[in-house]
Design an enzyme around this catalytic site. Structure first.
Site, PDB file in Angstrom:
ATOM      1  N   LYS A  12      -6.895   6.097  10.914  1.00 55.80           N
ATOM      2  CA  LYS A  12      -8.307   6.035  11.329  1.00 55.80           C
ATOM      3  C   LYS A  12      -8.314   6.068  12.852  1.00 55.80           C
ATOM      4  CE  LYS A  12     -10.041   3.172   7.519  1.00 55.80           C
ATOM      5  NZ  LYS A  12     -10.498   1.815   7.174  1.00 55.80           N
ATOM      6  N   VAL A  30     -11.270   2.860   2.431  1.00 59.04           N
ATOM      7  CA  VAL A  30     -10.740   3.760   1.405  1.00 59.04           C
ATOM      8  C   VAL A  30      -9.899   2.994   0.392  1.00 59.04           C
ATOM      9  CG1 VAL A  30     -10.797   5.839   2.838  1.00 59.04           C
ATOM     10  CG2 VAL A  30      -8.753   4.392   2.866  1.00 59.04           C
ATOM     11  N   GLY A  80       0.770  -1.241   0.000  1.00 53.99           N
ATOM     12  CA  GLY A  80       0.000   0.000   0.000  1.00 53.99           C
ATOM     13  C   GLY A  80       0.799   1.287   0.000  1.00 53.99           C
ATOM     14  N   GLU A 137       3.930   4.000   6.123  1.00 58.45           N
ATOM     15  CA  GLU A 137       2.707   3.187   6.001  1.00 58.45           C
ATOM     16  C   GLU A 137       1.690   3.908   5.138  1.00 58.45           C
ATOM     17  OE1 GLU A 137       1.165   0.469   6.631  1.00 58.45           O
ATOM     18  OE2 GLU A 137       1.719  -0.437   8.528  1.00 58.45           O
ATOM     19  N   ASP A 138       0.799   3.139   4.516  1.00 55.27           N
ATOM     20  CA  ASP A 138      -0.315   3.754   3.788  1.00 55.27           C
ATOM     21  C   ASP A 138      -1.411   4.192   4.768  1.00 55.27           C
ATOM     22  OD1 ASP A 138      -0.915   1.124   4.478  1.00 55.27           O
ATOM     23  OD2 ASP A 138      -1.852   0.609   2.563  1.00 55.27           O
ATOM     24  N   ASP A 142      -5.822  -0.760  -1.993  1.00 56.32           N
ATOM     25  CA  ASP A 142      -6.595  -1.585  -2.915  1.00 56.32           C
ATOM     26  C   ASP A 142      -7.951  -2.020  -2.364  1.00 56.32           C
ATOM     27  OD1 ASP A 142      -5.494  -3.466  -0.972  1.00 56.32           O
ATOM     28  OD2 ASP A 142      -6.214  -5.022  -2.326  1.00 56.32           O
ATOM     29  N   ARG A 181      -5.141   0.303  -6.801  1.00 57.18           N
ATOM     30  CA  ARG A 181      -3.908   0.900  -6.260  1.00 57.18           C
ATOM     31  C   ARG A 181      -3.367   2.009  -7.161  1.00 57.18           C
ATOM     32  NH1 ARG A 181      -2.217  -2.354  -1.994  1.00 57.18           N
ATOM     33  NH2 ARG A 181      -2.527  -4.580  -2.240  1.00 57.18           N
TER      34      ARG A 181
HETATM   35  P1  5GP Z   1      -4.224  -2.492  10.950  1.00 57.77           P
HETATM   36  O1  5GP Z   1      -3.298  -3.625  11.311  1.00 57.77           O
HETATM   37  O2  5GP Z   1      -3.741  -1.134  11.396  1.00 57.77           O
HETATM   38  O3  5GP Z   1      -5.636  -2.755  11.382  1.00 57.77           O
HETATM   39  O4  5GP Z   1      -4.337  -2.513   9.375  1.00 57.77           O
HETATM   40  C1  5GP Z   1      -3.399  -1.963   8.550  1.00 57.77           C
HETATM   41  C2  5GP Z   1      -3.516  -2.494   7.135  1.00 57.77           C
HETATM   42  O5  5GP Z   1      -4.873  -2.852   6.812  1.00 57.77           O
HETATM   43  C3  5GP Z   1      -3.116  -1.412   6.158  1.00 57.77           C
HETATM   44  O6  5GP Z   1      -1.730  -1.419   5.902  1.00 57.77           O
HETATM   45  C4  5GP Z   1      -3.971  -1.763   4.946  1.00 57.77           C
HETATM   46  O7  5GP Z   1      -3.287  -2.718   4.157  1.00 57.77           O
HETATM   47  C5  5GP Z   1      -5.214  -2.405   5.522  1.00 57.77           C
HETATM   48  N1  5GP Z   1      -6.329  -1.416   5.629  1.00 57.77           N
HETATM   49  C6  5GP Z   1      -6.857  -0.906   6.754  1.00 57.77           C
HETATM   50  N2  5GP Z   1      -7.857  -0.040   6.471  1.00 57.77           N
HETATM   51  C7  5GP Z   1      -7.956  -0.022   5.119  1.00 57.77           C
HETATM   52  C8  5GP Z   1      -8.817   0.691   4.200  1.00 57.77           C
HETATM   53  O8  5GP Z   1      -9.705   1.480   4.547  1.00 57.77           O
HETATM   54  N3  5GP Z   1      -8.610   0.454   2.879  1.00 57.77           N
HETATM   55  C9  5GP Z   1      -7.654  -0.410   2.409  1.00 57.77           C
HETATM   56  N4  5GP Z   1      -7.540  -0.542   1.100  1.00 57.77           N
HETATM   57  N5  5GP Z   1      -6.830  -1.087   3.254  1.00 57.77           N
HETATM   58  C10 5GP Z   1      -6.979  -0.890   4.586  1.00 57.77           C
END
Ligand code: 5GP
Length: 185
Positions: free
Chosen positions: A134, A157, A48, A102-103, A163, A169
């Site tokens: 978030k 998103v 991402g 990070e994305d 993606d 992407r």
């Molecule tokens: P976490 O471990 O913080 O819950 O999740 C992080 C990962 O989940 C991000 O690097 C991403 O790959 C994915 N992710 C979380 N929210 C979203 C979102 O709204 N859209 C997309 N496309 N990926 C997300």
């Protein structure tokens, strides 16, 4: 185009590329100031972050290095927990100044795991630069989260590296999933 469709889902524009570029420029300036006379290593979390990382490092005027890692997660069959594994982490991070790119930070679990792996190598410092955050989904505060592009609501998103089922992407802007409004009775 303000509304797009990817497979079954409709998305509407949330952040225009011009807006992302402006914010990225500001973060770059901040990093140039914060790391003056240092040589940080930027570590992008694939997939991402690839576009954000590319645009961010173009704003960096410091001597710096770059690397990319990938995190895979799979269900542990022995317990109910989810196991994560980090691939591609450079092995020479001792005494280095690290900026993880990070994305998006959602619950923060992925980042928490990466941080734990990075700290095993005793780096000089670790900060995180995430394009999106978030805040409502974050399970525990992350002290290292120093640079955040935009805070977004707890919505899905896509675009600019992010993606939906592997698609989207390549989109220049960031879109959010359209909320389906129930028809009037
Ligand atoms: P976490 O471990 O913080 O819950 O999740 C992080 C990962 O989940 C991000 O690097 C991403 O790959 C994915 N992710 C979380 N929210 C979203 C979102 O709204 N859209 C997309 N496309 N990926 C997300």
């Amino acid at each position: 185009m303000n509304t797009i469709k990817i497979e079954d889902k409709e998305f509407e524009i949330l952040l225009e590329n011009e807006n992302i570029a402006k914010r990225t420029r500001l973060i770059g300036i901040q990093i140039n100031v914060d790391y003056e006379s240092k040589c940080p290593i930027f570590i992008g979390v694939l997939n991402g972050s690839f576009l954000f990382m590319a645009d961010l490092v173009k704003e960096i005027t410091l001597p710096c290095e770059m690397a990319f890692i990938r995190v895979s997660s799979y269900k542990d069959t022995q317990s109910t927990g989810e196991i994560k594994e980090v691939f591609g982490l450079p092995a020479d991070l001792k005494d280095r100044d690290i900026i993880l790119v990070e994305d998006i930070v959602d619950t923060g679990f992925t980042l928490g795991y990466i941080l734990k792996e990075v700290y095993k190598q005793q780096p000089a410092s670790v900060k995180v630069c995430s394009l999106l955050l978030k805040p409502e989904a974050l399970k525990a505060p992350i002290e290292e989260l120093e640079y955040v592009g935009f805070e977004v609501a707890n919505e899905f998103v896509v675009g600019y590296g992010l993606d939906y089922n592997g698609l989207g992407r390549n989109l220049n802007h960031i879109y959010k999933a359209k909320t389906v409004t129930a028809p009037l009775p």
